[in-house]
Design a protein around this motif. Sequence first.
Motif, PDB file in Angstrom:
ATOM      1  N   LEU A  50      62.764  79.030  21.009  1.00  0.00           N
ATOM      2  CA  LEU A  50      63.740  77.940  21.770  1.00  0.00           C
ATOM      3  C   LEU A  50      64.809  77.517  20.536  1.00  0.00           C
ATOM      4  O   LEU A  50      64.605  77.471  19.599  1.00  0.00           O
ATOM      5  CB  LEU A  50      62.838  76.676  22.234  1.00  0.00           C
ATOM      6  CG  LEU A  50      61.630  76.978  23.118  1.00  0.00           C
ATOM      7  CD1 LEU A  50      61.187  75.672  23.418  1.00  0.00           C
ATOM      8  CD2 LEU A  50      62.067  77.742  24.089  1.00  0.00           C
ATOM      9  N   ASP A  51      66.006  77.179  21.253  1.00  0.00           N
ATOM     10  CA  ASP A  51      66.932  76.537  20.388  1.00  0.00           C
ATOM     11  C   ASP A  51      66.813  75.232  20.215  1.00  0.00           C
ATOM     12  O   ASP A  51      65.874  74.755  20.845  1.00  0.00           O
ATOM     13  CB  ASP A  51      68.407  77.118  20.875  1.00  0.00           C
ATOM     14  CG  ASP A  51      68.746  76.373  22.281  1.00  0.00           C
ATOM     15  OD1 ASP A  51      68.120  75.545  22.761  1.00  0.00           O
ATOM     16  OD2 ASP A  51      69.627  76.676  23.038  1.00  0.00           O
ATOM     17  N   SER A  52      67.778  74.577  19.514  1.00  0.00           N
ATOM     18  CA  SER A  52      67.770  72.997  19.217  1.00  0.00           C
ATOM     19  C   SER A  52      67.635  72.267  20.615  1.00  0.00           C
ATOM     20  O   SER A  52      67.209  71.062  20.563  1.00  0.00           O
ATOM     21  CB  SER A  52      68.747  72.567  18.372  1.00  0.00           C
ATOM     22  OG  SER A  52      70.054  72.875  18.864  1.00  0.00           O
ATOM     23  N   SER A  53      68.073  72.835  21.538  1.00  0.00           N
ATOM     24  CA  SER A  53      68.314  72.047  22.845  1.00  0.00           C
ATOM     25  C   SER A  53      67.016  72.335  23.825  1.00  0.00           C
ATOM     26  O   SER A  53      66.758  71.697  24.866  1.00  0.00           O
ATOM     27  CB  SER A  53      69.407  72.441  23.693  1.00  0.00           C
ATOM     28  OG  SER A  53      69.412  73.722  23.934  1.00  0.00           O
ATOM     29  N   GLY A  54      66.169  73.170  23.205  1.00  0.00           N
ATOM     30  CA  GLY A  54      64.916  73.507  24.044  1.00  0.00           C
ATOM     31  C   GLY A  54      65.315  74.764  25.029  1.00  0.00           C
ATOM     32  O   GLY A  54      64.306  74.883  25.934  1.00  0.00           O
ATOM     33  N   GLU A  99      73.224  75.355  13.530  1.00  0.00           N
ATOM     34  CA  GLU A  99      72.494  74.415  14.053  1.00  0.00           C
ATOM     35  C   GLU A  99      71.054  74.228  13.543  1.00  0.00           C
ATOM     36  O   GLU A  99      70.284  73.378  13.755  1.00  0.00           O
ATOM     37  CB  GLU A  99      72.376  74.549  15.478  1.00  0.00           C
ATOM     38  CG  GLU A  99      73.357  74.503  16.300  1.00  0.00           C
ATOM     39  CD  GLU A  99      73.180  74.759  17.904  1.00  0.00           C
ATOM     40  OE1 GLU A  99      72.132  74.992  18.192  1.00  0.00           O
ATOM     41  OE2 GLU A  99      74.125  74.305  18.713  1.00  0.00           O
ATOM     42  N   ILE A 100      70.733  75.385  12.444  1.00  0.00           N
ATOM     43  CA  ILE A 100      69.205  75.470  11.926  1.00  0.00           C
ATOM     44  C   ILE A 100      69.270  74.541  10.752  1.00  0.00           C
ATOM     45  O   ILE A 100      70.073  74.798   9.612  1.00  0.00           O
ATOM     46  CB  ILE A 100      69.100  76.831  11.524  1.00  0.00           C
ATOM     47  CG1 ILE A 100      68.873  77.428  12.718  1.00  0.00           C
ATOM     48  CG2 ILE A 100      67.570  76.872  10.716  1.00  0.00           C
ATOM     49  CD1 ILE A 100      68.905  79.081  12.508  1.00  0.00           C
ATOM     50  N   ARG A 101      68.724  73.289  10.800  1.00  0.00           N
ATOM     51  CA  ARG A 101      68.777  72.485   9.457  1.00  0.00           C
ATOM     52  C   ARG A 101      67.453  72.652   8.847  1.00  0.00           C
ATOM     53  O   ARG A 101      66.355  72.782   9.390  1.00  0.00           O
ATOM     54  CB  ARG A 101      68.822  71.171   9.691  1.00  0.00           C
ATOM     55  CG  ARG A 101      70.257  70.970  10.378  1.00  0.00           C
ATOM     56  CD  ARG A 101      70.379  69.423  10.807  1.00  0.00           C
ATOM     57  NE  ARG A 101      71.544  69.086  11.550  1.00  0.00           N
ATOM     58  CZ  ARG A 101      71.933  67.948  12.052  1.00  0.00           C
ATOM     59  NH1 ARG A 101      71.102  66.929  11.849  1.00  0.00           N
ATOM     60  NH2 ARG A 101      73.037  67.695  12.523  1.00  0.00           N
ATOM     61  N   GLU A 102      67.295  72.961   7.473  1.00  0.00           N
ATOM     62  CA  GLU A 102      66.109  73.115   6.772  1.00  0.00           C
ATOM     63  C   GLU A 102      65.330  71.855   6.534  1.00  0.00           C
ATOM     64  O   GLU A 102      65.962  70.798   6.035  1.00  0.00           O
ATOM     65  CB  GLU A 102      66.314  73.616   5.391  1.00  0.00           C
ATOM     66  CG  GLU A 102      65.320  74.031   4.452  1.00  0.00           C
ATOM     67  CD  GLU A 102      65.462  74.638   2.928  1.00  0.00           C
ATOM     68  OE1 GLU A 102      64.557  74.656   2.401  1.00  0.00           O
ATOM     69  OE2 GLU A 102      66.767  74.705   2.735  1.00  0.00           O
ATOM     70  N   LYS A 103      64.109  71.654   6.773  1.00  0.00           N
ATOM     71  CA  LYS A 103      63.397  70.464   6.791  1.00  0.00           C
ATOM     72  C   LYS A 103      62.009  70.895   6.244  1.00  0.00           C
ATOM     73  O   LYS A 103      61.397  72.041   6.285  1.00  0.00           O
ATOM     74  CB  LYS A 103      63.017  69.954   8.165  1.00  0.00           C
ATOM     75  CG  LYS A 103      64.289  69.518   8.931  1.00  0.00           C
ATOM     76  CD  LYS A 103      63.834  68.931  10.358  1.00  0.00           C
ATOM     77  CE  LYS A 103      65.078  68.320  11.047  1.00  0.00           C
ATOM     78  NZ  LYS A 103      64.598  67.711  12.379  1.00  0.00           N
ATOM     79  N   LYS A 104      61.658  69.909   5.386  1.00  0.00           N
ATOM     80  CA  LYS A 104      60.108  70.032   4.798  1.00  0.00           C
ATOM     81  C   LYS A 104      59.078  70.049   5.819  1.00  0.00           C
ATOM     82  O   LYS A 104      59.223  68.912   6.545  1.00  0.00           O
ATOM     83  CB  LYS A 104      60.146  69.246   3.603  1.00  0.00           C
ATOM     84  CG  LYS A 104      60.892  69.642   2.553  1.00  0.00           C
ATOM     85  CD  LYS A 104      60.565  68.808   1.187  1.00  0.00           C
ATOM     86  CE  LYS A 104      61.588  69.274   0.097  1.00  0.00           C
ATOM     87  NZ  LYS A 104      61.473  68.428  -0.817  1.00  0.00           N
ATOM     88  N   HIS A 105      58.062  70.498   5.924  1.00  0.00           N
ATOM     89  CA  HIS A 105      56.932  70.218   6.735  1.00  0.00           C
ATOM     90  C   HIS A 105      55.655  70.032   5.961  1.00  0.00           C
ATOM     91  O   HIS A 105      54.814  70.991   6.017  1.00  0.00           O
ATOM     92  CB  HIS A 105      56.663  71.484   7.621  1.00  0.00           C
ATOM     93  CG  HIS A 105      58.024  71.528   8.659  1.00  0.00           C
ATOM     94  ND1 HIS A 105      58.362  71.023   9.837  1.00  0.00           N
ATOM     95  CD2 HIS A 105      59.115  72.308   8.515  1.00  0.00           C
ATOM     96  CE1 HIS A 105      59.140  71.486  10.316  1.00  0.00           C
ATOM     97  NE2 HIS A 105      59.868  72.264   9.542  1.00  0.00           N
TER      98      HIS A 105
END
Length: 292
Positions: A50-54, A99-105
């Motif tokens: 899915l994209d950032s909007s679902g 729109e892809i933002r790197e996040k730590k998980h």
Amino acid sequence: MRTLRPFIAASWHGHRDDPTLPKPVQEVWRRKFSNRQARNKQSNVDLAVLDSSGKLVHWFDGFRRIEPQGFRGGQKRESLGSYTVRELQIALLGLDPAEIREKKHPLVLPDVEEPGVRVFVQLLDDRMRAYRAPVVEAVALEKADWKTLEYPRKKRSVDAGDLKKWLAQVYPPGVMERTSQQTKMVYQISKVEGELTLEAAGSNGKTRYAILSGQVKLTDEGPGDFSYEGKLEIVLTYGSTRAKVLSLKGVFDGIYPRYSRVQERVRKIPLRAAFESLPLASADSTAENSRL
């Protein structure tokens, strides 16, 4: 799949005629089952991007049967890993990199605010490796639950049923294990049985120890009176003067009987669990005893 874990935002398990079917799943399955000729070559696991909007960008069968591919030197089957990478590359074409933002998980274990027990469960199935991934649960307990485990001035028996709140979490991971056909939910443990022994195990001056041990039988709520057993061994600590539990750590080592429809026999698979009390005990036994 471990590599993809940080990117898996949600999952859903059920049947396509369920009234609570989420819209993205409806769209995936509408496309999947539109080709009647391909149904026999499909698995029951799908991956959706899915994209950032679902919005659904791309989907593919997670474990579909892969036909032999033409390679130099002859025919060769594409590996599941290569197939997954190829499908994800297709999905990337429908995503906007901006729109892809790197996040730590970070991996965070489940916890409870009040005193309780954290349970780690692992089914050591040598044929289905996914079952080896540990499942972790955190169970909150009340003061009455801890009272059962107060310091034993002399050896005494403890009913395993009194520990059901956290021992009931010892069941195999995976949706294929004892699932209700009506609710699609795994059968919960309805009965915990066994006579355990709690006895003192020495002291180092500031801290006293006790060991809880014995055989435990767990029965689920499904049909057939299905049950399995294992040995429970728990080490408990106490302050030098108070009877309240300071900390708890231990293990369960049992056997889970799994029926193989292919071989028409029961396979006995090791089922193991580990336990630790929450919050984790501090060095100040007096403070901890007052908290529990």
